[in-house]
Motif scaffolding. Structure first.
Motif, PDB file in Angstrom:
ATOM      1  N   VAL A   7       0.850  -1.191   0.000  1.00 30.71           N
ATOM      2  CA  VAL A   7       0.000   0.000   0.000  1.00 30.71           C
ATOM      3  C   VAL A   7       0.885   1.241   0.000  1.00 30.71           C
ATOM      4  N   LYS A   8       0.744   2.044  -1.033  1.00 31.36           N
ATOM      5  CA  LYS A   8       1.511   3.281  -1.140  1.00 31.36           C
ATOM      6  C   LYS A   8       0.634   4.459  -0.704  1.00 31.36           C
ATOM      7  N   GLY A   9       1.240   5.377   0.036  1.00 32.07           N
ATOM      8  CA  GLY A   9       0.527   6.572   0.474  1.00 32.07           C
ATOM      9  C   GLY A   9       0.301   6.629   1.970  1.00 32.07           C
ATOM     10  N   MET A  10       0.529   5.506   2.688  1.00 31.02           N
ATOM     11  CA  MET A  10       0.406   5.538   4.145  1.00 31.02           C
ATOM     12  C   MET A  10       1.644   6.215   4.729  1.00 31.02           C
ATOM     13  N   SER A  11       1.442   7.296   5.450  1.00 31.85           N
ATOM     14  CA  SER A  11       2.589   8.027   5.974  1.00 31.85           C
ATOM     15  C   SER A  11       2.478   8.357   7.451  1.00 31.85           C
ATOM     16  N   CYS A  12       1.390   7.941   8.109  1.00 30.43           N
ATOM     17  CA  CYS A  12       1.255   8.235   9.536  1.00 30.43           C
ATOM     18  C   CYS A  12       0.328   7.210  10.170  1.00 30.43           C
ATOM     19  N   HIS A  13       0.185   7.297  11.491  1.00 33.39           N
ATOM     20  CA  HIS A  13      -0.642   6.326  12.206  1.00 33.39           C
ATOM     21  C   HIS A  13      -2.127   6.489  11.892  1.00 33.39           C
ATOM     22  N   HIS A  14      -2.536   7.677  11.497  1.00 35.80           N
ATOM     23  CA  HIS A  14      -3.926   7.851  11.078  1.00 35.80           C
ATOM     24  C   HIS A  14      -4.184   7.052   9.801  1.00 35.80           C
ATOM     25  N   CYS A  15      -3.230   7.092   8.885  1.00 36.43           N
ATOM     26  CA  CYS A  15      -3.354   6.287   7.661  1.00 36.43           C
ATOM     27  C   CYS A  15      -3.467   4.806   8.028  1.00 36.43           C
ATOM     28  N   GLN A  16      -2.558   4.336   8.887  1.00 37.27           N
ATOM     29  CA  GLN A  16      -2.548   2.930   9.282  1.00 37.27           C
ATOM     30  C   GLN A  16      -3.863   2.528   9.942  1.00 37.27           C
ATOM     31  N   ALA A  17      -4.353   3.367  10.855  1.00 37.21           N
ATOM     32  CA  ALA A  17      -5.584   3.041  11.578  1.00 37.21           C
ATOM     33  C   ALA A  17      -6.779   2.976  10.648  1.00 37.21           C
ATOM     34  N   ASN A  18      -6.853   3.894   9.697  1.00 34.32           N
ATOM     35  CA  ASN A  18      -7.984   3.905   8.779  1.00 34.32           C
ATOM     36  C   ASN A  18      -7.967   2.715   7.834  1.00 34.32           C
ATOM     37  N   VAL A  19      -6.785   2.328   7.356  1.00 36.53           N
ATOM     38  CA  VAL A  19      -6.691   1.153   6.489  1.00 36.53           C
ATOM     39  C   VAL A  19      -7.069  -0.100   7.269  1.00 36.53           C
ATOM     40  N   GLU A  20      -6.528  -0.247   8.480  1.00 40.34           N
ATOM     41  CA  GLU A  20      -6.827  -1.445   9.273  1.00 40.34           C
ATOM     42  C   GLU A  20      -8.308  -1.522   9.606  1.00 40.34           C
ATOM     43  N   LYS A  21      -8.900  -0.393   9.967  1.00 38.13           N
ATOM     44  CA  LYS A  21     -10.318  -0.389  10.317  1.00 38.13           C
ATOM     45  C   LYS A  21     -11.183  -0.785   9.117  1.00 38.13           C
ATOM     46  N   ALA A  22     -10.841  -0.241   7.931  1.00 36.81           N
ATOM     47  CA  ALA A  22     -11.627  -0.544   6.740  1.00 36.81           C
ATOM     48  C   ALA A  22     -11.510  -2.018   6.366  1.00 36.81           C
ATOM     49  N   VAL A  23     -10.301  -2.566   6.469  1.00 37.29           N
ATOM     50  CA  VAL A  23     -10.093  -3.965   6.106  1.00 37.29           C
ATOM     51  C   VAL A  23     -10.830  -4.898   7.062  1.00 37.29           C
ATOM     52  N   ARG A  24     -10.807  -4.580   8.349  1.00 36.87           N
ATOM     53  CA  ARG A  24     -11.427  -5.458   9.342  1.00 36.87           C
ATOM     54  C   ARG A  24     -12.951  -5.484   9.233  1.00 36.87           C
ATOM     55  N   THR A  25     -13.547  -4.503   8.547  1.00 31.60           N
ATOM     56  CA  THR A  25     -15.005  -4.519   8.372  1.00 31.60           C
ATOM     57  C   THR A  25     -15.446  -5.453   7.252  1.00 31.60           C
ATOM     58  N   ILE A  26     -14.486  -5.951   6.460  1.00 27.33           N
ATOM     59  CA  ILE A  26     -14.818  -6.832   5.334  1.00 27.33           C
ATOM     60  C   ILE A  26     -15.162  -8.224   5.867  1.00 27.33           C
ATOM     61  N   GLN A  27     -16.244  -8.765   5.399  1.00 27.59           N
ATOM     62  CA  GLN A  27     -16.686 -10.082   5.845  1.00 27.59           C
ATOM     63  C   GLN A  27     -15.649 -11.141   5.483  1.00 27.59           C
ATOM     64  N   GLY A  28     -15.303 -11.986   6.437  1.00 23.24           N
ATOM     65  CA  GLY A  28     -14.339 -13.052   6.221  1.00 23.24           C
ATOM     66  C   GLY A  28     -12.942 -12.739   6.698  1.00 23.24           C
ATOM     67  N   VAL A  29     -12.643 -11.473   6.983  1.00 21.36           N
ATOM     68  CA  VAL A  29     -11.309 -11.099   7.459  1.00 21.36           C
ATOM     69  C   VAL A  29     -11.148 -11.516   8.913  1.00 21.36           C
TER      70      VAL A  29
END
Length: 410
Positions: A349-371
């Motif tokens: 993943v390109k464009g993540m540059s801070c912990h806010h980026c990391q938190a938002n990506v992780e939160k979005a991924v964890r909402t996907i069914q099956g993860v």
């Protein structure tokens, strides 16, 4: 060497106590204010949602990289385009940390003007988007906005302190140091009264500053020492405000993401609002506010050696220790082996540059069914996802946040 180190050290000591206080308040906002609060009042294409977004954005200590995924997350949670743009404009220009640091280095007149300008500019930009962008697409609503907050006062206090003095310092520490270094270079290399030659052409002065500030990345706090150094070389307070507005509020990454997610019309309104308001407010400050209220508050420590109070020295030492601790490299995935099973997919993943980026990506991924698990290495951009899930769904979900995601082999 001493000639260069002196302004750098003195600027750091001048800002340190206010930065520490600002980081502490930033941690409290993160640990005690529920995420649901930020999304509840931002839906709807009306002026109230736009004003709410600006009110929420002004005190938040998010830099112009961290505000992008946060704003995209708000959009996914139901925020309107207008309130999203209002948040994007008002948030990176200021924050509790930068307000205190502005007061320390530029005086409390500028410390009051800066958030007021950010607030008005955000409202104007959001209102213009609601008026002229007729697209009906709306964000998706999710109800898990508070899932990451722990229960109990002490647990939230620990989260607040870790976020303020570790995570946030990791996010903006590098840019703050760069800002201080640039300020030191300006102090040494740029002749005194360098900008006096353009003093009779204030609009040209501001256009030159805009040309430099719009594409570059600088955080709200890191922009302060640069603006101070430029003012000491003759730049007017109004032109300095242009830099303080346009520098943190825009950069090429933000421009590309807004164009992708909110589309071109919203992007043009976003840029036009920042450029127009920065010039208008800059001209107003130069015309109506006496210089003794702005330039008269600048520190003299950058020009000559002077006695520094012991309490500033102590806070400076504490700040440097915390900053060094935050900037030490950490190349690992937390609890990687505990969550990642045999069915693991890796993504770059390109464009993540801070912990806010990391938190938002992780939160979005964890909402996907099956993860079942998601772990992110911010330093390398590697995202490891386990579970029974389609990799294409992971890719599209992360790309929807404004990043560039590509599958990789384990």
């Amino acid at each position: 060497m001493e000639k260069y180190l002196l302004p750098f050290i003195n600027l750091t000591l001048e800002m340190a106590p206010y930065l520490l206080l600002g980081f502490f308040f930033a941690g409290l906002l993160h640990g005690f204010v529920p995420r649901r609060f930020y999304t509840r009042y931002l839906s709807g294409r009306n002026l109230r949602s736009v004003v709410n977004a600006a009110l929420i954005g002004v005190p938040l200590p998010l830099c112009s990289c961290g505000v992008i995924p946060t704003a995209m997350s708000l959009r996914r949670n139901g925020a309107s385009k207008g309130s999203t743009v209002s948040f994007l404009i008002s948030t990176p220009q200021t924050g509790v940390d930068s307000i205190l640091a502005t007061g320390a280095l530029m005086g409390w007149t500028m410390a009051v003007i800066r958030p007021l300008v950010a607030f008005f500019t955000g409202i104007l930009g959001g209102a213009l988007v609601n008026t002229f962008d007729r697209s009906t697409a709306s964000g998706e609503s999710h109800d898990d906005a508070d899932a990451e907050l722990p229960h109990g006062f002490w647990a939230r206090l620990r989260l607040s302190l870790h976020y303020g003095f570790v995570d946030m310092m990791q996010d903006i520490g590098k840019w703050l140091v760069i800002g201080l270094l640039i300020a030191g270079l300006i102090t040494i290399l740029v002749p005194d009264n360098f900008f006096d030659a353009l003093g009779h052409y204030p609009l040209l002065n501001m256009l030159v500053v805009l040309a430099i500030a719009l594409p570059m990345y600088v955080c709200a706090t890191g922009s302060i020492p640069i603006a101070v150094a430029l003012m000491m070389k003759g730049l007017s307070p109004g032109a300095a405000l242009v830099f303080l507005m346009a520098g943190p509020a825009t950069n090429m990454a933000a421009i590309l993401v807004i164009n992708k997610v909110l589309e071109r019309r919203a992007l043009l309104i976003y840029l036009a609002t920042i450029v127009g308001c920065s010039i208008a407010f800059g001209l107003a400050i130069d015309a109506f506010i006496p210089e003794w209220l702005t330039k008269g508050a600048l520190p003299t420590c950058c020009h000559e050696e002077m006695a520094i109070p012991l309490w500033k020295t102590l806070t400076g030492i504490i700040f440097v220790i915390l900053l060094v601790n935050a900037l030490l490299p950490r190349h690992h995935l937390h609890h990687h082996n505990e969550e990642i099973s045999m069915s693991t997919y890796h993504f770059s993943v390109k464009g993540m540059s801070c912990h806010h980026c990391q938190a938002n990506v992780e939160k979005a991924v964890r909402t996907i069914q099956g993860v079942e698990g998601c772990q992110i290495d911010l330093a390398t951009g590697d995202v490891a996802v386990s579970g029974d899930v389609d990799p294409a769904t992971i890719t599209s979900t992360i790309n929807a946040l404004g990043y560039t995601c590509t599958p990789t082999h384990p």
